[in-house]
Design an enzyme around this catalytic site. Structure first.
Site, PDB file in Angstrom:
ATOM      1  N   LYS A  84     -10.342  -0.568  10.512  1.00 37.35           N
ATOM      2  CA  LYS A  84     -10.475  -1.743   9.651  1.00 37.35           C
ATOM      3  C   LYS A  84     -10.813  -3.003  10.439  1.00 37.35           C
ATOM      4  O   LYS A  84     -10.912  -4.097   9.891  1.00 37.35           O
ATOM      5  CB  LYS A  84      -9.174  -1.970   8.864  1.00 37.35           C
ATOM      6  CG  LYS A  84      -8.917  -0.889   7.804  1.00 37.35           C
ATOM      7  CD  LYS A  84      -7.878  -1.346   6.815  1.00 37.35           C
ATOM      8  CE  LYS A  84      -7.201  -0.214   6.082  1.00 37.35           C
ATOM      9  NZ  LYS A  84      -8.027   0.418   5.054  1.00 37.35           N
ATOM     10  N   CYS A 104      -4.631   2.390  -3.767  1.00 41.24           N
ATOM     11  CA  CYS A 104      -3.394   2.910  -3.175  1.00 41.24           C
ATOM     12  C   CYS A 104      -2.264   1.902  -3.321  1.00 41.24           C
ATOM     13  O   CYS A 104      -1.450   1.719  -2.410  1.00 41.24           O
ATOM     14  CB  CYS A 104      -3.587   3.284  -1.700  1.00 41.24           C
ATOM     15  SG  CYS A 104      -4.713   4.656  -1.465  1.00 41.24           S
ATOM     16  N   HIS A 114       0.874  -1.182   0.000  1.00 44.51           N
ATOM     17  CA  HIS A 114       0.000   0.000   0.000  1.00 44.51           C
ATOM     18  C   HIS A 114       0.910   1.231   0.000  1.00 44.51           C
ATOM     19  O   HIS A 114       2.025   1.182   0.531  1.00 44.51           O
ATOM     20  CB  HIS A 114      -0.856  -0.047   1.273  1.00 44.51           C
ATOM     21  CG  HIS A 114      -1.909   1.013   1.379  1.00 44.51           C
ATOM     22  ND1 HIS A 114      -1.610   2.323   1.698  1.00 44.51           N
ATOM     23  CD2 HIS A 114      -3.252   0.947   1.234  1.00 44.51           C
ATOM     24  CE1 HIS A 114      -2.748   3.012   1.731  1.00 44.51           C
ATOM     25  NE2 HIS A 114      -3.754   2.211   1.460  1.00 44.51           N
ATOM     26  N   GLN A 148      -4.428  -4.962   6.933  1.00 50.16           N
ATOM     27  CA  GLN A 148      -5.422  -5.894   6.395  1.00 50.16           C
ATOM     28  C   GLN A 148      -5.446  -7.211   7.163  1.00 50.16           C
ATOM     29  O   GLN A 148      -6.441  -7.925   7.145  1.00 50.16           O
ATOM     30  CB  GLN A 148      -5.139  -6.173   4.910  1.00 50.16           C
ATOM     31  CG  GLN A 148      -5.261  -4.950   4.025  1.00 50.16           C
ATOM     32  CD  GLN A 148      -6.669  -4.398   3.971  1.00 50.16           C
ATOM     33  OE1 GLN A 148      -7.641  -5.128   4.095  1.00 50.16           O
ATOM     34  NE2 GLN A 148      -6.785  -3.087   3.796  1.00 50.16           N
ATOM     35  N   ASP A 182       3.180  -4.534   8.052  1.00 56.88           N
ATOM     36  CA  ASP A 182       1.958  -3.735   7.901  1.00 56.88           C
ATOM     37  C   ASP A 182       0.777  -4.678   8.112  1.00 56.88           C
ATOM     38  O   ASP A 182       0.501  -5.537   7.271  1.00 56.88           O
ATOM     39  CB  ASP A 182       1.949  -3.111   6.500  1.00 56.88           C
ATOM     40  CG  ASP A 182       0.631  -2.401   6.177  1.00 56.88           C
ATOM     41  OD1 ASP A 182      -0.323  -2.502   6.972  1.00 56.88           O
ATOM     42  OD2 ASP A 182       0.570  -1.754   5.110  1.00 56.88           O
TER      43      ASP A 182
END
Lengths: 409, 154
Positions: free
Chosen positions: A227, A367, A124, A204, A201
């Site tokens: 999220k 993104c 991302h 997600q 990261d």
């Protein structure tokens, strides 16, 4: 499946959207942000109605209670993600700020010109741009690990990006654009062979119950509350305590200092060192409530529901001529995200037509422009599911796709 | 006719499927690139102007959504053979029609395929798709700076 339908916990799912009477909402943009259960909404509402005060500075009843609630939220989150200590959980605005914090206070403070940072082609922009800014400022070098045609990381190709100069690997646990679940643990191990630090990261990954930082073995893990059915404007940087305590502050201000005098200021340890100013107190408490809610539902149940809807949607979309699904073919290698293109219609046109049917998807580059460039496409249409989606939502999506075909063939 | 049929009229779908004046212009006197990062629309507009400044030839290439492709295709037909003054007036009309909250002041029936784009106004998320071709044309006539819908001064 359990008898209780989590759908009824999410008030927004009962509404209609669009002009006129509107259409019942089919929300398939969960990789962008998830909807909020009544448990989280009421926790935040109650905070402002009953409990609001600033933390860490009052001697009065409300302030002490707010401080307790804020600290309990941190403890709850630390426990959920497998942190060794609550002090390893730093509250930030979201994943983007967490990564910028590491880029600034960790990499920016100790990396030298020529040092190398390994990222991947599926990141991302939030895990690309901070490192590009650092490369410009410090002269560190970015190495891009490739992805395969099926949108996966090849571990040999990933390993080939490392050298003695590699100081950090920063990669996503799950691709936001494709849903690919990366072999994060193996990737961490490869980085370790070269003595590199690792940032994962988790934006997600966290919503799908994949986070156990002790098991993962990285140095930093970043995610956003919104999220994972929590509020927006709150997120977490998890870091190893000894690393966090060795890093200079990210921002200066109140609440992060041990002592300020005219001559000199000394700083508190993590997490307060990185939480200058009044934080997002209601957000942190709301995020704690979000994890309470998810734990009540059960991560196994969440994954089972998502897998069912993903498998069903993949099967139904696969029946349609002219649709190409990007990413891993095996749905066990991905989260409930379907990124697709249609021969006859541009993603944005798909998105507009589905919107008029009450179906919310994302259309565009997600993104992740370097990944789109790899596929030589401008973007995809992305349907991303949560545990509160069901097969009826997929059927509505298929009706919407039929309408796209009516216009575009 | 529902809103969607206003947007995806047959004229729009036809221009999308078979864009007019497509391809590069070998002897172009001006060219510009247009980019809409929100949608992924990416086009190039090529113009050839004669000594008087009249655009006697125009073409475009690119990958774009139906709205952008059709709008750009319609734009090339609307300005081909026109003087700079006529084109400036036409572009102003087009942008007014696509962006104004008011009903257009000119008679849509006289505007041919051009009028088919009026439905875009009901879809605010798509207006930039429709204006990109016109902005890119303006740039091609003015010196060719890249147009990026997210860097507009608006």
């Amino acid at each position: 499946m359990s008898d209780r339908d989590p759908r009824s916990d999410f008030p927004i799912l009962a509404r209609r959207v669009g002009s006129g009477e509107g259409k019942p909402l089919v929300y398939l943009d969960n990789a962008a942000t998830t909807q909020k259960p009544i448990h989280v909404i009421e926790t935040v509402d109650r905070f402002y109605r009953q409990e609001n005060a600033n933390i860490h500075r009052g001697v009065h009843y409300l302030s002490m209670n707010a401080t307790d609630a804020y600290d309990r939220a941190r403890e709850r989150i630390a426990e959920t993600i497998g942190a060794a200590h609550p002090a390893e959980v730093v509250f930030v605005r979201g994943t983007t700020e967490a990564i910028n914090l590491v880029a600034s206070s960790f990499a920016g403070d100790r990396f030298q010109p020529g040092d190398e940072i390994v990222i991947t082609r599926m990141e991302h922009h939030a895990n690309i741009v901070p490192w590009q800014l650092l490369a410009q400022k410090l002269g560190v070098v970015l190495k891009w690990a490739p992805v395969t045609d099926s949108g996966e990381i090849d571990l040999d190709a990933f390993r080939a990006c490392f050298s003695e100069e590699t100081k950090l690997a920063a990669f996503t646990q799950v691709s936001n654009a494709l849903g690919t679940i990366n072999p994060a643990k193996e990737m961490v191990a490869i980085a370790r062979e070269f003595g590199a630090h690792v940032l994962v990261d988790g934006a997600q990954g966290v919503a799908h119950g994949m986070v156990n930082v002790a098991d993962l073995g990285a140095d930093f893990y970043a995610f956003s509350g919104h999220k994972v059915v929590g509020p927006d404007g709150i997120g977490v940087l998890w870091g190893r305590r000894e690393l966090l305590d060795s890093m200079p502050p990210y921002q200066g201000g109140g609440d992060m200092i041990a002592r300020v005098s005219v001559e000199k200021t000394t700083f508190r340890d993590s997490p307060e060192r990185f939480e200058a100013g009044t934080p997002n107190i209601s957000g942190a408490i709301g995020l704690g409530a979000a994890f309470d809610y998810l734990a009540g539902l059960g991560w196994d149940e969440i994954r089972r529901r998502e897998q069912d809807v993903l498998d069903y949607a993949t099967e139904r979309l696969g029946e349609i001529e002219g649709i190409r699904i990007l990413g891993p073919a095996d749905t066990r290698g991905k989260v409930a995200v379907i990124s697709f293109t249609m021969d006859s219609a541009h993603p944005h046109d798909i998105g507009t037509i589905l919107d008029t049917e009450g179906i919310a998807i994302r259309a565009g580059h997600h993104c992740a422009q370097p990944l789109m460039d790899f596929y030589q496409i401008a973007g995809t249409a992305r349907a991303s599911f949560a545990f509160y989606n069901n097969r009826d939502d997929v059927d509505r999506l298929m009706d919407g796709i039929a309408k796209v075909k009516k216009f575009f063939g | 006719m529902d809103d969607l049929s206003d947007l995806y009229q047959d004229i729009i779908l036809s221009h999308n499927k078979r864009p007019r004046n497509q391809g590069e212009l070998a002897n172009a006197t001006g060219t510009a690139e247009g980019y809409n990062p929100l949608c992924g629309d990416h086009i190039h507009v090529y113009v050839h102007q004669d000594e008087s400044g009249k655009v006697d030839d125009i073409s475009f290439t690119g990958k774009a959504c139906a709205i952008c492709t059709a709008s750009t295709s319609i734009m090339t037909e609307a300005v081909k053979g026109k003087s700079r003054e006529e084109i400036d007036a036409k572009a102003a009309e087009a942008l007014e029609m696509l962006t104004s909250k008011e009903e257009p002041t000119f008679d849509l029936l006289e505007q041919g395929d051009f009028a088919a784009l009026a439905g875009v106004r009901q879809f605010p998320a798509r207006i930039k798709c429709a204006t990109l071709g016109w902005h890119t044309l303006e740039s091609a006539l003015k010196g060719g700076e890249t147009v990026n819908t997210e860097k507009e001064d608006e």
